[in-house]
Design an enzyme around this catalytic site. Structure first.
Site, PDB file in Angstrom:
ATOM      1  N   SER A   1      -9.281  30.641  47.832  1.00 60.71           N
ATOM      2  CA  SER A   1      -9.406  31.842  47.828  1.00 60.71           C
ATOM      3  C   SER A   1      -8.572  32.505  46.771  1.00 60.71           C
ATOM      4  O   SER A   1      -8.626  33.541  45.936  1.00 60.71           O
ATOM      5  CB  SER A   1      -9.835  32.810  48.872  1.00 60.71           C
TER       6      SER A   1
ATOM      7  N   ASN B   1       5.781  29.307  45.181  1.00 63.13           N
ATOM      8  CA  ASN B   1       4.837  29.189  46.322  1.00 63.13           C
ATOM      9  C   ASN B   1       4.641  30.397  46.980  1.00 63.13           C
ATOM     10  O   ASN B   1       5.547  31.491  46.804  1.00 63.13           O
ATOM     11  CB  ASN B   1       5.395  28.135  47.416  1.00 63.13           C
TER      12      ASN B   1
ATOM     13  N   HIS C   1       3.729  32.221  50.846  1.00 61.01           N
ATOM     14  CA  HIS C   1       3.916  31.635  52.105  1.00 61.01           C
ATOM     15  C   HIS C   1       3.247  32.988  53.121  1.00 61.01           C
ATOM     16  O   HIS C   1       3.805  33.938  52.591  1.00 61.01           O
ATOM     17  CB  HIS C   1       5.146  31.610  52.583  1.00 61.01           C
TER      18      HIS C   1
ATOM     19  N   ASP D   1       9.905  25.733  52.255  1.00 60.60           N
ATOM     20  CA  ASP D   1       9.919  27.288  52.323  1.00 60.60           C
ATOM     21  C   ASP D   1      11.234  27.789  52.210  1.00 60.60           C
ATOM     22  O   ASP D   1      11.450  28.729  52.838  1.00 60.60           O
ATOM     23  CB  ASP D   1       9.374  27.790  53.773  1.00 60.60           C
TER      24      ASP D   1
HETATM   25  C1  GAR Z   1      -2.814  31.529  52.058  1.00 60.54           C
HETATM   26  O1  GAR Z   1      -2.651  32.346  53.027  1.00 60.54           O
HETATM   27  C2  GAR Z   1      -1.372  30.953  51.612  1.00 60.54           C
HETATM   28  O2  GAR Z   1      -0.427  31.707  51.746  1.00 60.54           O
HETATM   29  C3  GAR Z   1      -1.175  30.025  52.681  1.00 60.54           C
HETATM   30  O3  GAR Z   1      -2.482  29.166  52.668  1.00 60.54           O
HETATM   31  C4  GAR Z   1      -3.439  30.113  52.692  1.00 60.54           C
HETATM   32  C5  GAR Z   1      -4.495  29.654  51.647  1.00 60.54           C
HETATM   33  O4  GAR Z   1      -5.661  30.227  51.557  1.00 60.54           O
HETATM   34  N1  GAR Z   1      -0.310  28.788  52.239  1.00 60.54           N
HETATM   35  C6  GAR Z   1       0.571  28.222  53.022  1.00 60.54           C
HETATM   36  O5  GAR Z   1       0.400  28.521  54.357  1.00 60.54           O
HETATM   37  C7  GAR Z   1       1.720  27.408  52.663  1.00 60.54           C
HETATM   38  N2  GAR Z   1       2.716  27.155  53.636  1.00 60.54           N
HETATM   39  P1  GAR Z   1      -6.551  30.221  50.405  1.00 60.54           P
HETATM   40  O6  GAR Z   1      -6.971  28.482  50.201  1.00 60.54           O
HETATM   41  O7  GAR Z   1      -7.581  30.902  50.854  1.00 60.54           O
HETATM   42  O8  GAR Z   1      -6.299  30.588  49.063  1.00 60.54           O
END
Ligand code: GAR
Length: 191
Positions: A15, A104, A106, A147
Site C-alpha cells: 500500500s 527505509n 519503519h 534498522d
Molecule cells: C509498513 O507499515 C512499513 O512501515 C512496514 O511494513 C508495512 C508495509 O505495509 N515495514 C517494516 O516493518 C520494515 N521493518 P504496506 O505493504 O501496506 O506498504
C-alpha cells in the site's frame, strides 16, 4: 531538469508502494523505474500491474549470493532506492554500491521496536503489550545493520489505551502515506 529515478522494494501488500506511485504520477521530474519484490505472490505485484509499473520478483539466492539483483538495480540507474515494506536485510554488495542512496520506513519510533523480527504487525502488537501512549514512523538510511542507519525523519502519533494493534497500524499507516512520499521528494530534490 533530468528525471530522477526511484527503485522501490516491497515484500507484501504494497500500500505504501501504491501511495508513492500515485504521489509521483503527475510529477514529470520523478519516475518510478521499477518495483522489486521477494514474494512471488505479493499483492504489490497486482498493484504494479494495475498501475502499469514494471515489477520483478527475485529469490533469496539471487539476492544474497549473486550480483543479479544488484545488476538489475544498476540498469535502472536509480537516484534513490526506497524500501517500502521490505522485510529482508539488504546485502552488503547492494549497500556498498549505493552509499546513502537507500532509505527505509519503519512502523515505530526507532530505536524502539527495531531489529530482526520487528516488522509490520509484530511491532504494533509489541507497542500494545507495552501499553505505550505514543508510536509513529521512522524514515532512515539503510546500512548493514537492521534498522540502525541514520534517521532522516520521525513522526509521532498518540496511542489510546483502548487502541487495538489494528488501530495502531491504521494510525501508523496514515502517517506513512502522508510523510514518506514527501521525504522521498525532498531527498531527490536536494541531490
Ligand atoms: C509498513 O507499515 C512499513 O512501515 C512496514 O511494513 C508495512 C508495509 O505495509 N515495514 C517494516 O516493518 C520494515 N521493518 P504496506 O505493504 O501496506 O506498504
Amino acid at each position: 531538469m533530468k528525471t530522477k529515478q526511484i527503485v522501490l522494494f516491497a515484500s507484501g501488500s504494497g500500500s505504501n508502494v501504491e501511495n508513492i506511485i500515485r504521489y509521483f504520477q503527475d510529477k514529470p521530474n520523478v519516475t518510478i523505474a521499477m518495483v522489486l519484490t521477494n514474494k512471488r505472490d505479493a499483492k504489490v505485484l497486482e498493484r504494479c500491474n494495475r498501475l502499469n509499473i514494471s515489477a520483478l520478483y527475485f529469490n533469496k539466492t539471487s539476492f544474497r549470493e549473486t550480483e543479479c539483483v544488484l545488476d538489475i538495480i544498476k540498469c535502472a540507474k536509480p537516484d534513490l532506492i526506497v524500501l517500502a515494506g521490505f522485510l529482508w536485510k539488504v546485502p552488503e554488495n547492494i549497500i556498498k554500491a549505493f552509499p546513502n542512496q537507500i532509505i527505509n520506513i519503519h512502523p515505530a519510533l526507532l530505536p524502539k521496536y527495531g531489529g530482526k523480527g520487528m516488522y509490520g504487525d509484530n511491532v504494533h502488537k509489541a507497542v500494545k503489550e507495552n501499553k505505550d501512549s505514543v508510536s509513529g514512523i521512522t524514515i532512515h538510511y539503510v546500512n548493514e545493520h537492521y534498522d540502525e542507519g541514520a534517521i532522516i525523519q520521525q513522526v509521532e502519533t498518540k496511542i489510546l489505551p483502548n487502541d487495538t494493534p489494528d488501530e495502531i497500524a491504521a494510525k501508523v499507516h496514515a502517517l506513512e502515506y502522508e510523510y514518506f512520499p514527501k521525504v522521498i521528494e525532498q531527498l531527490l530534490m536536494a541531490q
